[in-house]
Write an enzyme that holds these catalytic residues in place. Structure first.
Site, PDB file in Angstrom:
ATOM      1  N   LYS A 225       6.879 -52.700 -91.518  1.00  0.00           N
ATOM      2  CA  LYS A 225       6.887 -53.785 -90.709  1.00  0.00           C
ATOM      3  C   LYS A 225       5.808 -54.786 -90.742  1.00  0.00           C
ATOM      4  CE  LYS A 225       4.689 -53.218 -87.541  1.00  0.00           C
ATOM      5  NZ  LYS A 225       3.598 -53.488 -87.546  1.00  0.00           N
ATOM      6  N   TYR A 310       8.268 -54.208 -81.738  1.00  0.00           N
ATOM      7  CA  TYR A 310       8.609 -53.124 -81.691  1.00  0.00           C
ATOM      8  C   TYR A 310       9.805 -53.831 -80.153  1.00  0.00           C
ATOM      9  CZ  TYR A 310       5.829 -50.571 -84.419  1.00  0.00           C
ATOM     10  OH  TYR A 310       5.124 -49.861 -85.614  1.00  0.00           O
TER      11      TYR A 310
HETATM   12  P1  NAD Z   1      -6.520 -51.311 -92.051  1.00  0.00           P
HETATM   13  O1  NAD Z   1      -6.569 -52.834 -92.040  1.00  0.00           O
HETATM   14  O2  NAD Z   1      -6.164 -50.123 -91.481  1.00  0.00           O
HETATM   15  O3  NAD Z   1      -5.568 -51.546 -93.992  1.00  0.00           O
HETATM   16  C1  NAD Z   1      -5.011 -52.083 -94.585  1.00  0.00           C
HETATM   17  C2  NAD Z   1      -6.124 -52.306 -95.974  1.00  0.00           C
HETATM   18  O4  NAD Z   1      -5.257 -52.358 -96.937  1.00  0.00           O
HETATM   19  C3  NAD Z   1      -7.486 -51.983 -96.032  1.00  0.00           C
HETATM   20  O5  NAD Z   1      -7.507 -49.999 -95.719  1.00  0.00           O
HETATM   21  C4  NAD Z   1      -7.582 -52.115 -97.599  1.00  0.00           C
HETATM   22  O6  NAD Z   1      -7.706 -51.409 -98.444  1.00  0.00           O
HETATM   23  C5  NAD Z   1      -6.097 -53.002 -97.939  1.00  0.00           C
HETATM   24  N1  NAD Z   1      -6.691 -54.606 -98.225  1.00  0.00           N
HETATM   25  C6  NAD Z   1      -6.087 -55.245 -98.813  1.00  0.00           C
HETATM   26  N2  NAD Z   1      -6.580 -56.057 -99.047  1.00  0.00           N
HETATM   27  C7  NAD Z   1      -7.008 -56.885 -98.522  1.00  0.00           C
HETATM   28  C8  NAD Z   1      -6.674 -57.856 -97.642  1.00  0.00           C
HETATM   29  N3  NAD Z   1      -7.603 -58.964 -98.152  1.00  0.00           N
HETATM   30  N4  NAD Z   1      -7.667 -57.829 -96.330  1.00  0.00           N
HETATM   31  C9  NAD Z   1      -7.888 -56.608 -95.344  1.00  0.00           C
HETATM   32  N5  NAD Z   1      -7.286 -55.208 -96.050  1.00  0.00           N
HETATM   33  C10 NAD Z   1      -6.916 -55.165 -97.548  1.00  0.00           C
HETATM   34  O7  NAD Z   1      -4.524 -51.758 -91.656  1.00  0.00           O
HETATM   35  P2  NAD Z   1      -3.309 -51.066 -90.949  1.00  0.00           P
HETATM   36  O8  NAD Z   1      -3.001 -50.531 -89.369  1.00  0.00           O
HETATM   37  O9  NAD Z   1      -3.140 -49.764 -92.285  1.00  0.00           O
HETATM   38  O10 NAD Z   1      -1.666 -51.958 -91.299  1.00  0.00           O
HETATM   39  C11 NAD Z   1      -1.604 -51.541 -92.518  1.00  0.00           C
HETATM   40  C12 NAD Z   1       0.115 -52.752 -92.696  1.00  0.00           C
HETATM   41  O11 NAD Z   1       0.677 -51.492 -91.555  1.00  0.00           O
HETATM   42  C13 NAD Z   1       0.288 -53.732 -91.959  1.00  0.00           C
HETATM   43  O12 NAD Z   1       1.509 -54.518 -92.473  1.00  0.00           O
HETATM   44  C14 NAD Z   1       0.886 -52.799 -90.328  1.00  0.00           C
HETATM   45  O13 NAD Z   1       1.434 -54.042 -89.550  1.00  0.00           O
HETATM   46  C15 NAD Z   1       1.761 -51.592 -90.615  1.00  0.00           C
HETATM   47  N6  NAD Z   1       1.273 -50.698 -89.419  1.00  0.00           N
HETATM   48  C16 NAD Z   1       2.799 -49.828 -89.238  1.00  0.00           C
HETATM   49  C17 NAD Z   1       1.789 -49.129 -88.213  1.00  0.00           C
HETATM   50  C18 NAD Z   1       3.518 -48.540 -88.215  1.00  0.00           C
HETATM   51  O14 NAD Z   1       3.643 -47.812 -87.265  1.00  0.00           O
HETATM   52  N7  NAD Z   1       4.394 -48.444 -88.781  1.00  0.00           N
HETATM   53  C19 NAD Z   1       1.445 -48.851 -87.885  1.00  0.00           C
HETATM   54  C20 NAD Z   1      -0.263 -49.060 -88.345  1.00  0.00           C
HETATM   55  C21 NAD Z   1       0.212 -50.389 -89.428  1.00  0.00           C
END
Ligand code: NAD
Length: 478
Positions: A225, A310
């Site tokens: 999401k 949420y």
């Molecule tokens: P994050 O920044 O920690 O990780 C994102 C990853 O995407 C990076 O590590 C990188 O490997 C990759 N990536 C590829 N291209 C990129 C770019 N151009 N810029 C930045 N990163 C790039 O983010 P996250 O917190 O892991 O979130 C990722 C997804 O998961 C989002 O859509 C977020 O909304 C979702 N999320 C959901 C929950 C949940 O509880 N369901 C919690 C956190 C995040």
């Protein structure tokens, strides 16, 4: 020196060369270490000598201790003979079907909460294999560890732009080097028969592209999401998955989390009467203006699509109905680089049928606060840490005569990510529609578009009426 050896040394020093079994157990702190070892051994012996693999064994009877050979002794490190534990296996029902739980001998009274059922993990070769796309916070901190609590899912492939991360993480989780992919050769997942599902865990604006390209590999897709950054992208993702005949699920973990599910059931059963209004908040703080969450092109928006979602999705899930109108107000502190491109705060009211109002606030610049309160005609249900990964606390209030009854309800918890992934795996294995399919994500994006419009124009925005209950959801998870 192991615990058992330490105990033995103590026992022998205290009791001399000859010790009775009773003395030994008393001195050895009730013989826990020894008892566990001998019990496990005896139960394996029993298993290997009795039931052939795969045969029904329902019920087994207890094995009297005498049959195991109570007269045996075992040898301590210094050569002493110690009486063996009287190992026995109490009555248990052991269905041959791995998906049916082993039923152990009951011992608890109905005064206390009941335990069980025992878990029913599928053998590894029958689990659904996942490719995780994006090795960021969520994947490394939550999803990969959660596979350890899964019963139907396993990680088998990784996709990342970082060869160092791929190498390290693959080694940590037993993923083959040839099952590690870059974003450029992502489509090669098509040729990996171990991969049955792709889990997209990338910045929001990349979801649409990677879902569409993923669907074209013929693998089922689980997408984080928010589903995308606009209703149009959501529709394109649904169409691509339909065209490729693959399943699409949006990772709304709250809809698989036991406390939120309990509140939903209590509301729908009208435990404390009809819902009158709901108050919800999901707020947190961030400090890095360079992170993708603060870039409109990558995030699509600020607090609303990231965490305010949420409040929106859970309220829709609790009620089962759809809002008919929204009214919103948004704010970003002038000059704060964090909020140059995306909103810092959004407060939004959702008007549901029967006059129910949901009053929500989401903020990117306060201490972590995640709760909702459902106010009903005859009471209220308050879930603190409602949207957190763990730590949900459920409190309810209602009146009985002159007394105001305030209850804290505790129920067994589950890893939300494991529950969500196992639901998607079950849908793949049993060919069912996911409980939170693409249509559920699309509806949230339609409402979020109306929320932004309302905040921009400073007036309420109407939404198309939707008849029925849970119309965008698939069947209930098992
Ligand atoms: P994050 O920044 O920690 O990780 C994102 C990853 O995407 C990076 O590590 C990188 O490997 C990759 N990536 C590829 N291209 C990129 C770019 N151009 N810029 C930045 N990163 C790039 O983010 P996250 O917190 O892991 O979130 C990722 C997804 O998961 C989002 O859509 C977020 O909304 C979702 N999320 C959901 C929950 C949940 O509880 N369901 C919690 C956190 C995040």
């Amino acid at each position: 020196m192991s615990l058992t050896n330490t105990l033995l040394t103590t026992v022998l020093r205290e009791a001399g060369r000859e010790v009775s079994r009773k003395q030994f157990l008393t001195l050895a702190g009730r013989g826990l270490a020894v008892g566990v070892t001998a019990g496990a051994l005896a139960s394996c012996q029993e298993q290997s000598s009795s039931t052939p693999a795969g045969a029904a064994a329902t019920p087994t009877t207890g094995t009297p201790a005498a049959d195991v050979d109570a007269a045996t002794t075992y040898t301590a490190p210094d050569g002493q003979k110690i009486p063996s534990s009287e190992a026995a296996s109490p009555p248990a029902q052991v269905p041959a079907d791995v998906e049916k739980p082993i039923k152990l001998e009951e011992w608890k009274s109905d005064v206390d909460p009941q335990s069980g059922p025992t878990p029913t993990p599928l053998p590894p070769d029958r689990r659904v294999g996942y490719a995780l796309v994006g090795l960021g916070h969520l994947t490394l901190e939550e999803l990969l560890p959660a596979f350890g609590e899964c019963k139907k899912s396993k990680p088998v492939a990784l996709v990342s732009g970082s060869p160092e991360k791929l190498k390290k993480v693959a080694a940590q989780y037993g993923i083959k080097p040839e099952s590690c992919y870059s974003y450029e050769n992502y489509e090669k997942l098509k040729d990996n028969p171990e991969v049955k599902a792709i889990y997209i865990v990338l910045p929001n604006s990349m979801h649409a592209e990677y879902v569409i390209r993923g669907a074209q590999t013929g693998k089922h897709i689980l997408c984080e999401k928010p589903m995308a950054t606009s209703p149009e992208e959501c529709q394109a993702m649904i169409d691509a998955c339909n065209k490729a005949k693959v399943k699409l699920m949006i990772a709304y973990r709250i809809q698989y989390e036991p406390y939120n599910r309990l509140v939903r059931d209590m509301i729908r059963d009208k435990k404390y009467g009809e819902v009158q209004y709901i108050q919800a908040q999901n707020s947190q703080s961030s400090a890095n203006p360079d992170h993708w969450r603060h870039k409109k092109a990558l995030a699509g928006g600020g607090a609303l699509p990231d965490i305010g979602l949420y409040c929106l999705n859970t309220t829709r899930f609790l009620l089962g109905t759809e809002p008919t109108e929204v009214f919103a107000y948004s704010y970003s502190t002038p000059g704060n680089p964090l909020f140059k491109e995306v909103e810092e705060m959004m407060t939004f009211q959702l008007r549901f049928p029967n006059g129910i109002i949901a009053d929500n606030i989401t903020h990117y610049n306060t201490h972590d606060s995640r709760f909702y309160r459902v106010n009903t005609k005859r009471g209220w249900l308050h879930l603190n840490n409602a949207y957190a990964y763990q730590g949900q606390q459920l409190q309810t209030s209602h009146a009985e005569g002159k007394a105001k009854m305030e209850n804290h309800i505790t129920i067994p918890t589950k890893n939300q990510f494991a529950a969500e992934m196992d639901h998607f795996s079950a849908c793949i294995l049993d060919n069912k529609k996911p409980h939170t399919p693409g249509e559920e994500g699309l509806q949230d994006h339609r409402i979020m578009a109306a929320i932004y419009q309302s905040a921009r124009e400073g007036r309420p925005v109407k939404l198309p009426a939707v008849q029925g209950t849970d119309v965008f959801r698939g069947p209930e998870p098992a």
